[in-house]
Design an enzyme around this catalytic site. Structure first.
Site, PDB file in Angstrom:
ATOM      1  N   SER A 110      24.053 -39.254 -23.077  1.00 18.38           N
ATOM      2  CA  SER A 110      24.611 -37.964 -23.492  1.00 18.38           C
ATOM      3  C   SER A 110      25.970 -38.201 -24.137  1.00 18.38           C
ATOM      4  CB  SER A 110      24.800 -37.064 -22.272  1.00 18.38           C
ATOM      5  OG  SER A 110      25.899 -37.506 -21.499  1.00 18.38           O
ATOM      6  N   ASP A 111      26.451 -37.224 -24.896  1.00 19.82           N
ATOM      7  CA  ASP A 111      27.857 -37.266 -25.269  1.00 19.82           C
ATOM      8  C   ASP A 111      28.643 -36.897 -24.006  1.00 19.82           C
ATOM      9  OD1 ASP A 111      30.237 -37.489 -26.613  1.00 19.82           O
ATOM     10  OD2 ASP A 111      29.561 -36.396 -28.372  1.00 19.82           O
ATOM     11  N   CYS A 112      29.964 -37.159 -24.022  1.00 23.68           N
ATOM     12  CA  CYS A 112      30.665 -37.119 -22.737  1.00 23.68           C
ATOM     13  C   CYS A 112      30.772 -35.702 -22.196  1.00 23.68           C
ATOM     14  CB  CYS A 112      31.975 -37.853 -22.849  1.00 23.68           C
ATOM     15  SG  CYS A 112      31.576 -39.607 -23.107  1.00 23.68           S
TER      16      CYS A 112
ATOM     17  N   SER B 245      28.208 -33.718 -22.028  1.00 19.59           N
ATOM     18  CA  SER B 245      27.408 -32.755 -22.790  1.00 19.59           C
ATOM     19  C   SER B 245      26.331 -32.086 -21.930  1.00 19.59           C
ATOM     20  CB  SER B 245      26.810 -33.383 -24.048  1.00 19.59           C
ATOM     21  OG  SER B 245      25.851 -34.357 -23.746  1.00 19.59           O
TER      22      SER B 245
END
Ligand code: NAG
Ligand code: NAG
Length: 590
Positions: free
Chosen positions: A292-294, A296
């Site tokens: 995931s993006d941080c 997200s």
């Protein structure tokens, strides 16, 4: 000295040098991540046997974990499992254009005060030179392995950023290879190959193509990336947004893909099984993990309210194909999701199989790092003259000549004995390396670069790139009146375009344009405009102004930016070899 003494002396010298050699590599060696040969209790576990196929070792390892242990391995700062001899691991490191300290997995200091800082990607991409992109990746991963060996960096790098730079206002466009899907795809494949090496299933470091997908807005006019819903047609997805990611997985054989914060057609990308499970894993056969993006996953629960409970958010993400969370969310909520029956432990096992396989391909379950391929790399392999020369070469190849009336470039040290060097970017260092950078080995600013050829008169002209007042215009105009040539180094920096900072317009900020025109009007000699920026700048005024003889775009040219702008583009050098470069100062855009 007789012959025997000489031999004795030489062998002594040799012994001494060997001693010195082993001594210069004293930084604390990293303890093994797993399968420590010193640990009798765990070294003979089946998953440590390097003779077995990786999928067998992975299955054995996961089979030994409790559910509670498993969920602590679903996040970037994965916990230790001491009873199995596993230490903690920080998955988040970055290496966009050099080893970076943006992620918590990497830090500078001690034996590693800096690393080679290549030009920002938008600059390197402008070289249109795929072998250069791969070579930079190879050098960056040498430096990354060297830092890993002494415990200063990780092996999993969340780079490159291959989002299509479609909206020119995007603050992160600088990180990307631009708006063209084909160029971005070739860039992705070649940079990733450089980073990961080309040794079958074995990985030098693990790269990550991010952020899947249709992400080119950070914060604009009341909408931020945490609430942005990109509406994308099937055709645009296929012809544009998928192209660099597909090339990254299929040709670059990347070990990871990151999903983005935004939604695509109403679904958060990190919760969309069509994107993750069907496209990346099903159609492209990713051999690696999806991260995931941080935060997200937290974002689509907290900010987008996509699910009504956090357990549902965890379950949706994992079922969609997410394997690792940058952020704590999955470690906190996954076990409860299983308890509620909305997720199976088998789904968690599948996610772990994808992350642990990458760790095994990196050699993290093979015992001592020093006994493995790249185990010999250390501080002497970072910031080497060859690496720093490549940073210079990359800047030289990426810089673009937009206008050269006369031609006024290159200047000559014989005719242009004094040069006025003006502008808020004329003597900058960190501005030249852009964002997602580390600590550079050293810098040559534009002023220093020009100063190697001729006498300079330096004037800021504007206090900073925002350039809100004309207070410093007078000094700049006086300098231009006196000098034999004028170089204005203008443009943007991270205060104008950055993560979470999109631009409001495409012109030069504040009163920069006014400064350039006034200085050009008063200049005794030719006026050269040099632009630092990631995003495009509308410079019609300079194109149409006959007093502005030449315009160079240098992007964010990296640690050697000042040398590069001067050596190949501004100055007509003495040596034959350099003169040959000057015959083709730089290519015209397209
Ligand atoms: C591409 O870059 C490499 C590495 O710097 C260089 O040797 C080569 O000449 C470049 N190719 C072109 C076409 O400029
Ligand atoms: C987004 O931009 C606005 C100004 O346009 C600013 O006030 C706000 O703080 C920004 N949001 C973040 C999270 O940086």
């Amino acid at each position: 000295m007789d012959c025997a003494t000489l031999i004795h002396f030489i062998s002594f010298l040799f012994f001494f040098l060997v001693l010195l050699g082993s001594h210069s590599h004293t930084g604390a060696a990293r303890p093994p991540f797993a399968c420590d040969p010193q640990n009798a209790a765990t070294k003979s576990l089946r998953f440590c046997r390097t003779s077995l196929p990786i999928h067998v070792r992975v299955r054995d390892f996961i089979g030994r974990l409790t559910l509670q242990e498993k969920v602590t391995l679903l996040v970037n700062n994965a916990a230790a499992v001491p009873r199995l001899g596993i230490t903690g691991y920080e998955w988040w490191s970055e290496a966009l254009h050099g080893v970076s300290n943006v992620g918590p997995g990497t830090k500078f200091g001690g034996d590693f005060p800096g690393a080679t800082s290549f030009p920002q990607v938008i600059t390197t991409a402008a070289s249109f030179n795929a072998s250069l992109w791969e070579e930079i990746g190879r050098v960056v991963s040498d430096e990354a392995r060297a830092m890993y060996n002494e415990g200063m960096a990780g092996l999993t790098y969340w780079s490159p950023n291959v989002n299509i730079f479609r909206d020119p206002r995007w603050g992160r466009g600088q990180e990307t290879p631009g708006e063209d899907p084909v160029v971005a795809g070739v860039y992705a494949a070649r940079y990733v190959r450089g980073l990961q090496g080309n040794d079958g299933n074995r990985l030098k470091v693990a790269a990550c193509c991010k952020h899947y997908t249709a992400y080119d807005l950070d914060n604009w006019s009341g909408v931020d990336r945490f609430h942005f819903n990109a509406r994308v047609s099937k055709q645009d997805m296929e012809d544009t947004f998928d192209v660099p990611f597909r090339a990254c997985v299929l040709e670059g054989k990347v070990a990871s893909v990151m999903c983005s914060y935004n939604q695509v057609n109403g679904i958060p990308t990190c919760a969309d099984p069509k994107l993750l499970r069907n496209t990346i894993r099903g159609n492209w056969h990713l051999n690696g993990y999806i991260v995931s993006d941080c935060d997200s996953v937290g974002v689509f629960y907290d900010n987008q309210h996509y699910t009504s409970t956090p357990e549902e958010a965890a379950a949706e993400a994992i079922k969609a194909g997410l394997d690792l969370d940058c952020g704590p969310f999955l470690a906190v909520h996954t076990q409860d999701a299983i308890k509620r029956g909305i997720l199976n432990e088998a789904d968690v096992n599948g996610a772990l199989a994808n992350t642990v396989t990458v760790q095994m391909r990196l050699g993290m379950f093979d015992g001592e790092p020093s006994a493995q391929p790249f185990g010999n790399l250390g501080p002497r392999d970072v910031c080497t003259p060859a690496h720093q020369n490549l940073a210079l070469e990359a800047a030289r190849q990426g810089i673009v000549l937009l206008k050269n009336h006369g031609p006024s470039l290159p200047l000559s040290p014989r005719r242009h004995r004094t040069v006025a060097v003006i502008g808020p970017n004329s003597d900058v260092t960190v501005t030249m390396i852009g964002n997602y950078a580390g600590v550079a080995c050293g810098y040559t600013t534009p002023l220093q670069g020009i100063g190697r050829y001729t006498r300079t008169i330096h004037q800021q002209g504007c206090a900073n790139v925002a350039c809100t007042t004309d207070e410093l215009f007078g000094g700049a105009i006086d300098a231009a009146r006196q000098a034999d040539a004028t170089v204005l180094v203008m443009g943007l920096d991270q205060s104008i375009e950055a993560e979470f900072r999109d631009r409001a317009g495409l012109l030069l900020p504040g009163r920069q344009q006014e400064l350039v025109s006034k200085v050009a009007m008063s200049s005794k000699g030719p006026t050269i405009l040099v632009l630092m920026s990631g995003g495009p700048i509308d410079i019609s005024f300079a194109k149409n102004d006959p007093r502005i003889a030449s315009v160079l775009w240098v992007g964010y040219p990296g640690q050697a930016g000042g040398t590069a702008s001067c050596r190949c583009s501004i100055w007509n050098s003495q040596s034959r070899r350099e003169a040959a470069y000057d015959m083709v100062p730089t290519r015209l855009p397209f």
